[in-house]
Scaffold this motif. Structure first.
Motif, PDB file in Angstrom:
ATOM      1  N   SER A  31      -7.462  27.348  12.992  1.00  0.00           N
ATOM      2  CA  SER A  31      -7.005  27.251  11.608  1.00  0.00           C
ATOM      3  C   SER A  31      -5.514  27.544  11.511  1.00  0.00           C
ATOM      4  O   SER A  31      -4.777  26.860  10.790  1.00  0.00           O
ATOM      5  CB  SER A  31      -7.782  28.225  10.720  1.00  0.00           C
ATOM      6  N   ALA A  32      -5.053  28.543  12.242  1.00  0.00           N
ATOM      7  CA  ALA A  32      -3.639  28.894  12.233  1.00  0.00           C
ATOM      8  C   ALA A  32      -2.792  27.796  12.867  1.00  0.00           C
ATOM      9  O   ALA A  32      -1.710  27.464  12.363  1.00  0.00           O
ATOM     10  CB  ALA A  32      -3.420  30.217  12.956  1.00  0.00           C
ATOM     11  N   ARG A  33      -3.272  27.203  13.961  1.00  0.00           N
ATOM     12  CA  ARG A  33      -2.539  26.133  14.641  1.00  0.00           C
ATOM     13  C   ARG A  33      -2.353  24.927  13.719  1.00  0.00           C
ATOM     14  O   ARG A  33      -1.246  24.403  13.575  1.00  0.00           O
ATOM     15  CB  ARG A  33      -3.270  25.713  15.929  1.00  0.00           C
ATOM     16  N   VAL A  34      -3.416  24.499  13.066  1.00  0.00           N
ATOM     17  CA  VAL A  34      -3.339  23.344  12.169  1.00  0.00           C
ATOM     18  C   VAL A  34      -2.422  23.660  10.986  1.00  0.00           C
ATOM     19  O   VAL A  34      -1.559  22.849  10.623  1.00  0.00           O
ATOM     20  CB  VAL A  34      -4.749  22.921  11.697  1.00  0.00           C
TER      21      VAL A  34
ATOM     22  N   LEU B  31       1.072  21.627  10.137  1.00  0.00           N
ATOM     23  CA  LEU B  31       1.231  21.006   8.816  1.00  0.00           C
ATOM     24  C   LEU B  31       2.407  21.622   8.069  1.00  0.00           C
ATOM     25  O   LEU B  31       3.192  20.914   7.438  1.00  0.00           O
ATOM     26  CB  LEU B  31      -0.052  21.123   8.007  1.00  0.00           C
ATOM     27  N   HIS B  32       2.554  22.939   8.159  1.00  0.00           N
ATOM     28  CA  HIS B  32       3.655  23.646   7.499  1.00  0.00           C
ATOM     29  C   HIS B  32       5.014  23.138   8.004  1.00  0.00           C
ATOM     30  O   HIS B  32       5.946  22.956   7.227  1.00  0.00           O
ATOM     31  CB  HIS B  32       3.524  25.148   7.755  1.00  0.00           C
ATOM     32  N   LEU B  33       5.129  22.919   9.301  1.00  0.00           N
ATOM     33  CA  LEU B  33       6.381  22.439   9.886  1.00  0.00           C
ATOM     34  C   LEU B  33       6.649  20.973   9.581  1.00  0.00           C
ATOM     35  O   LEU B  33       7.756  20.503   9.780  1.00  0.00           O
ATOM     36  CB  LEU B  33       6.360  22.613  11.409  1.00  0.00           C
ATOM     37  N   GLY B  34       5.616  20.260   9.130  1.00  0.00           N
ATOM     38  CA  GLY B  34       5.765  18.830   8.933  1.00  0.00           C
ATOM     39  C   GLY B  34       5.674  18.066  10.232  1.00  0.00           C
ATOM     40  O   GLY B  34       6.039  16.902  10.307  1.00  0.00           O
ATOM     41  N   ALA B  35       5.200  18.737  11.294  1.00  0.00           N
ATOM     42  CA  ALA B  35       5.006  18.056  12.577  1.00  0.00           C
ATOM     43  C   ALA B  35       3.901  17.019  12.459  1.00  0.00           C
ATOM     44  O   ALA B  35       3.826  16.079  13.226  1.00  0.00           O
ATOM     45  CB  ALA B  35       4.680  19.055  13.677  1.00  0.00           C
ATOM     46  N   ALA B  36       3.056  17.194  11.462  1.00  0.00           N
ATOM     47  CA  ALA B  36       2.023  16.217  11.127  1.00  0.00           C
ATOM     48  C   ALA B  36       1.929  16.207   9.607  1.00  0.00           C
ATOM     49  O   ALA B  36       2.104  17.234   8.969  1.00  0.00           O
ATOM     50  CB  ALA B  36       0.690  16.600  11.749  1.00  0.00           C
ATOM     51  N   THR B  37       1.683  15.046   9.043  1.00  0.00           N
ATOM     52  CA  THR B  37       1.598  14.949   7.584  1.00  0.00           C
ATOM     53  C   THR B  37       0.170  15.048   7.086  1.00  0.00           C
ATOM     54  O   THR B  37      -0.068  15.070   5.895  1.00  0.00           O
ATOM     55  CB  THR B  37       2.223  13.634   7.088  1.00  0.00           C
ATOM     56  N   GLY B  38      -0.769  15.110   7.981  1.00  0.00           N
ATOM     57  CA  GLY B  38      -2.179  15.243   7.639  1.00  0.00           C
ATOM     58  C   GLY B  38      -2.986  15.236   8.918  1.00  0.00           C
ATOM     59  O   GLY B  38      -2.460  14.986  10.000  1.00  0.00           O
ATOM     60  N   LEU B  39      -4.266  15.506   8.796  1.00  0.00           N
ATOM     61  CA  LEU B  39      -5.103  15.588   9.997  1.00  0.00           C
ATOM     62  C   LEU B  39      -5.151  14.278  10.762  1.00  0.00           C
ATOM     63  O   LEU B  39      -5.271  14.276  11.983  1.00  0.00           O
ATOM     64  CB  LEU B  39      -6.515  16.051   9.616  1.00  0.00           C
TER      65      LEU B  39
ATOM     66  N   ILE C 210       5.416  14.063  23.523  1.00  0.00           N
ATOM     67  CA  ILE C 210       5.530  14.727  22.222  1.00  0.00           C
ATOM     68  C   ILE C 210       6.651  14.027  21.455  1.00  0.00           C
ATOM     69  O   ILE C 210       7.756  13.869  21.995  1.00  0.00           O
ATOM     70  CB  ILE C 210       5.862  16.231  22.402  1.00  0.00           C
ATOM     71  N   PRO C 211       6.393  13.599  20.215  1.00  0.00           N
ATOM     72  CA  PRO C 211       7.455  12.934  19.440  1.00  0.00           C
ATOM     73  C   PRO C 211       8.669  13.843  19.257  1.00  0.00           C
ATOM     74  O   PRO C 211       8.533  15.065  19.092  1.00  0.00           O
ATOM     75  CB  PRO C 211       6.787  12.646  18.089  1.00  0.00           C
ATOM     76  N   ASP C 212       9.863  13.247  19.290  1.00  0.00           N
ATOM     77  CA  ASP C 212      11.101  14.016  19.134  1.00  0.00           C
ATOM     78  C   ASP C 212      11.118  14.803  17.827  1.00  0.00           C
ATOM     79  O   ASP C 212      11.596  15.937  17.789  1.00  0.00           O
ATOM     80  CB  ASP C 212      12.323  13.096  19.207  1.00  0.00           C
ATOM     81  N   ALA C 213      10.597  14.213  16.758  1.00  0.00           N
ATOM     82  CA  ALA C 213      10.573  14.899  15.460  1.00  0.00           C
ATOM     83  C   ALA C 213       9.737  16.175  15.544  1.00  0.00           C
ATOM     84  O   ALA C 213      10.106  17.205  14.977  1.00  0.00           O
ATOM     85  CB  ALA C 213      10.035  13.981  14.377  1.00  0.00           C
ATOM     86  N   TRP C 214       8.606  16.116  16.240  1.00  0.00           N
ATOM     87  CA  TRP C 214       7.766  17.311  16.422  1.00  0.00           C
ATOM     88  C   TRP C 214       8.537  18.354  17.216  1.00  0.00           C
ATOM     89  O   TRP C 214       8.546  19.526  16.876  1.00  0.00           O
ATOM     90  CB  TRP C 214       6.494  16.960  17.187  1.00  0.00           C
ATOM     91  N   ARG C 215       9.151  17.911  18.319  1.00  0.00           N
ATOM     92  CA  ARG C 215       9.877  18.819  19.198  1.00  0.00           C
ATOM     93  C   ARG C 215      10.957  19.563  18.418  1.00  0.00           C
ATOM     94  O   ARG C 215      11.110  20.771  18.541  1.00  0.00           O
ATOM     95  CB  ARG C 215      10.493  18.015  20.341  1.00  0.00           C
TER      96      ARG C 215
END
Length: 130
Positions: A34-37, A41-49, A120-125
C-alpha cells in the motif's frame, strides 16, 4: 521518520491480527505494498494503477517489534538505488516511536503486454531520485 519525505499511514485492522494477538508477518507485505503504490502515485511516477508498469522481484523484511489491533503504522518509503531496469525502495515501519519493521524491495520495469522487463522510464527515474 525524519529521513523519509514520504510517509503512508495504515491502521491495524482486526483481520490483520492472528491468534497470538499480533499482526501476522504476511500482513506486513500488505502495508508495504500500500505504501509503495501510494508513493509512486504521489510522485506522479504513475498516473494510475493501469500505468504502474513494475513488478516486485524481491522483498526483504526485518521484523523488530509486534503490532496490535488498532495501532497506527507509519510506513516511510524512499528510493535508494537505480539500475537500468530496476530500482530499490527502502521502508521503515513505525508505531509511535517503535520501529516495528524495516524492509527493502527491488522493483523491475515490466511491460505486461509483452511479458518482458523494460528500462525504467526517465520520467520515473527523475521523480524517484528527487
Amino acid at each position: 521518520m525524519e529521513s523519509f519525505e514520504f510517509v503512508h499511514r495504515e491502521t491495524v485492522r482486526f483481520r490483520d491480527v492472528d491468534v497470538m494477538g499480533h499482526v501476522n508477518n504476511a500482513v506486513f507485505l500488505t502495508y508495504i505494498e500500500s505504501a509503495r503504490v501510494a508513493f509512486l502515485l504521489h510522485l506522479g511516477a504513475a498516473t494510475g494503477l493501469e500505468n504502474l508498469g513494475i513488478i516486485v522481484a524481491r522483498i526483504e523484511i526485518d521484523f523488530r517489534a509486534p503490532l496490535s489491533f488498532g495501532e497506527e503504522v507509519d510506513v516511510g518509503v524512499r528510493a535508494t538505488r537505480f539500475g537500468t531496469k530496476s530500482f530499490d525502495l527502502e521502508y521503515e515501519l513505525r508505531a509511535g516511536s517503535r520501529v516495528v519493521a524495516q524492509a527493502t524491495s527491488v522493483c523491475v520495469g515490466y511491460d505486461y503486454g509483452s511479458g518482458e522487463t523494460v528500462p525504467i522510464p526517465d520520467a520515473w527515474r527523475e521523480r524517484l531520485a528527487a
